[in-house]
Write an enzyme that holds these catalytic residues in place. Structure first.
Site, short mmCIF file in Angstrom:
data_model
loop_
_atom_site.label_atom_id
_atom_site.label_comp_id
_atom_site.label_asym_id
_atom_site.label_seq_id
_atom_site.Cartn_x
_atom_site.Cartn_y
_atom_site.Cartn_z
N SER A 53 0.80 -1.23 0.00
CA SER A 53 0.00 0.00 0.00
C SER A 53 0.84 1.28 0.00
O SER A 53 0.32 2.34 -0.34
CB SER A 53 -0.91 0.03 1.22
OG SER A 53 -0.14 -0.09 2.40
N ASP A 343 -3.99 7.66 7.92
CA ASP A 343 -4.81 6.74 8.71
C ASP A 343 -3.87 6.06 9.71
O ASP A 343 -2.75 6.50 9.88
CB ASP A 343 -5.60 5.77 7.81
CG ASP A 343 -4.71 4.82 7.02
OD1 ASP A 343 -3.51 4.67 7.38
OD2 ASP A 343 -5.20 4.22 6.05
N HIS A 346 -0.94 4.50 7.25
CA HIS A 346 -0.34 5.10 6.05
C HIS A 346 -0.03 6.58 6.20
O HIS A 346 -0.85 7.35 6.70
CB HIS A 346 -1.28 4.89 4.87
CG HIS A 346 -1.60 3.44 4.64
ND1 HIS A 346 -2.77 2.87 5.03
CD2 HIS A 346 -0.86 2.46 4.09
CE1 HIS A 346 -2.75 1.57 4.72
NE2 HIS A 346 -1.59 1.31 4.14
#
Ligand SMILES: *[C@@H]1O[C@H](CO)[C@@H](O)[C@H](O)[C@H]1NC(C)=O
Ligand SMILES: *[C@@H]1O[C@H](CO)[C@@H](O)[C@H](O)[C@H]1NC(C)=O
Length: 372
Positions: A53, A343, A346
Site C-alpha cells: 500500500s 490513517d 499510512h
C-alpha cells in the site's frame, strides 16, 4: 521481557473480526485522471513499481479484497480530490519520484483496463495494498502477491511488445527504473498479527525467509530485463499508530513507539542493505532506499519539519482506522499536512513529500553515477 505476540495478537484478533462486520463500500469506477507527461530530462524511460500500500496507486480497486482506499477521505488532497485507491490524502513517493525524473506526474495502476499505449510505455504500478514478500501475507489479505506482480509484469511485457514492437519494448524495460516497497505487512499483519509463521520461524528466521523472497523477486526482475532497481527498506514499524494502539498498555493516553518492533525492522534493514550491496552489479545497479532514518527524525522532532501529530492518524479516531474503517463516515482532521499519518498505518502526502526529499540525493547520485 516484552512479548511481541501476546498483546499484539489479542488486539489484532479484534481488529480482524471487524472484517466480518464490514459493510461493503461503494467503489468509485476507477475514473481516469489526466496525466501530464514531462519532456524527458534524462534517459530513464519508464518507472515500474511493485510492493504494498505504500506504493499501490489503485490496483486493489480491481481485486476482491477489503483492503481498498478508493473512497473518501482517501485522495482528499489529490488532484481533483479523486480517491484513486492510493492509501493517503494525496500522492505517494513513487509519484514524486516519477515526476522528478521527468517521466509523468502519476504512476497508474496496471490493472486499470483503460490505459493508453503512451501510459503503458512510460511505466505502471503493479503494487497491491496488503501484499508482502511472504506469499502467506497476500493470501491473508486476499491481494496480489509479489510473485503474482512479477507474472503481471511478464504479461505487461507481452502487451507492450504487441503495441510497439519487441525491440522498442526491450529498450523501454532496459532503461527503466524499478521501485520495490514491501515488508511491513509481513511483520505487522502476518508475523506478529497471526500465529501461523511464528509456529515455524523465530524473528531471525523470518527475516531470513523474507530476505530470501526479496532476493528471488529481484532475480526474477533481472531475468525479465530489469536494469536499475531500488528497494525501499522498512519504516520504524513500532511507530505506526495502529501498532502503538496494540502495544501500549493505555493506548488512549500513552502512545510511545514500540521500540522492540522498530528494532526488528532496523535489524532487517541492515541485513537487506548488506545483501543488496553483495548482489549489486554495474549492468543492474541495485539501491537500498532508507526511509527508517528520515521517518524516525520526523517522529522525534516533528516541529522541525512542520508536523504536529506523529502518533495517530488524521482519519477517524486515528487509533485503529485504515482501509474500509477509514471511510466517508469518518471524521477527518483539519490539516492533514501537520499529521505524519493519514490513517493508522499510512503516511500523509506531506510525509511522502518529505520522504521523497530525503531520497532525492540518492536519486541524483544514481542519475550522475550511471549517466542517466
Ligand atoms: C526534470 O525536469 C523537471 C521540470 O522539467 C524538474 O522539475 C526536475 O527537477 C528535473 N529533474 C532532474 C533530475 O533534473
Ligand atoms: C532462531 O532459530 C534458529 C534455527 O532456525 C536458531 O539457530 C537460532 O538460535 C534461533 N534464534 C533465537 C534468537 O532463538
Amino acid at each position: 521481557m516484552w512479548s511481541p505476540s501476546s498483546l499484539f495478537h489479542r488486539t489484532f484478533v479484534i481488529f480482524v473480526l471487524n472484517f466480518l462486520l464490514l459493510i461493503s463500500i461503494d467503489e468509485s469506477d476507477g475514473k481516469l485522471m489526466k496525466n501530464k507527461y514531462r519532456p524527458f530530462n534524462n534517459s530513464i524511460s519508464a518507472v515500474f513499481v511493485f510492493g504494498d500500500s505504500t506504493v499501490d496507486s489503485g490496483n486493489n480497486n480491481y481485486v476482491n479484497t477489503p483492503f481498498k482506499g478508493n473512497f473518501p477521505p482517501y485522495g482528499k488532497d489529490f488532484a481533483g480530490r479523486i480517491p484513486t485507491g492510493r492509501f493517503s490524502d494525496g500522492r505517494l513517493v513513487s509519484d514524486f519520484i516519477s515526476s522528478y525524473v521527468g517521466i509523468k506526474e502519476y504512476v497508474p495502476p496496471y490493472l486499470d483496463p483503460k490505459l493508453s499505449v503512451e501510459e503503458l510505455m512510460s511505466g505502471v504500478c503493479f503494487a497491491s495494498a496488503g501484499s508482502g514478500f511472504d506469499p502467506l501475507t497476500s493470501q491473508l489479505s486476499g491481494v496480489i502477491s509479489l510473485q503474482k506482480q512479477l507474472e503481471y509484469f511478464k504479461e505487461y511485457k507481452r502487451k507492450l511488445e504487441v503495441a510497439i514492437g519487441k525491440e522498442k519494448a526491450q529498450n523501454v524495460i532496459s532503461k527503466a527504473a524499478f521501485l520495490i516497497s514491501a515488508g511491513t505487512n509481513d511483520f505487522v499483519l502476518n508475523y506478529f498479527g497471526t500465529p501461523f509463521r511464528r509456529e515455524t520461524y523465530n524473528i531471525t528466521g523470518y527475516q531470513q525467509f523474507m530476505l530470501q523472497n526479496a532476493q528471488q523477486f529481484i532475480q526474477g526482475l533481472r531475468e525479465e530485463g530489469a536494469g536499475l532497481i531500488a528497494l525501499v527498506g522498512l519504516p520504524p514499524i513500532g511507530c505506526l499508530p495502529i501498532v502503538i494502539t496494540f502495544t501500549s498498555g493505555d493506548a488512549l493516553s500513552w502512545r510511545p513507539c514500540s521500540g522492540s518492533l522498530s528494532s526488528v525492522a532496523l535489524d532487517y534493514n541492515r541485513k537487506l542493505e548488506k545483501i543488496l550491496t553483495a548482489i549489486n552489479n554495474p549492468s543492474s545497479p541495485i539501491i537500498y532506499a532508507d526511509i527508517y532514518y528520515p521517518l524516525t527524525e520526523v517522529i522525534r522532532k516533528p516541529s522541525k519539519f512542520g508536523f504536529e501529530n506523529v502518533n495517530s492518524g488524521c482519519c477517524g479516531s486515528g487509533l485503529v482506522e485504515t482501509t474500509f474503517m477509514c471511510n466517508p463516515r469518518s471524521a477527518v482532521c483539519d490539516n492533514p499536512s501537520t499529521y505524519v499519518f493519514f490513517d493508522s498505518v499510512h503516511p500523509t502526502e506531506a510525509t511522502y513529500s518529505y520522504l521523497f526529499k530525503a531520497l532525492r540525493p540518492v536519486i541524483d547520485r544514481i542519475i550522475k553515477d550511471y549517466h542517466l
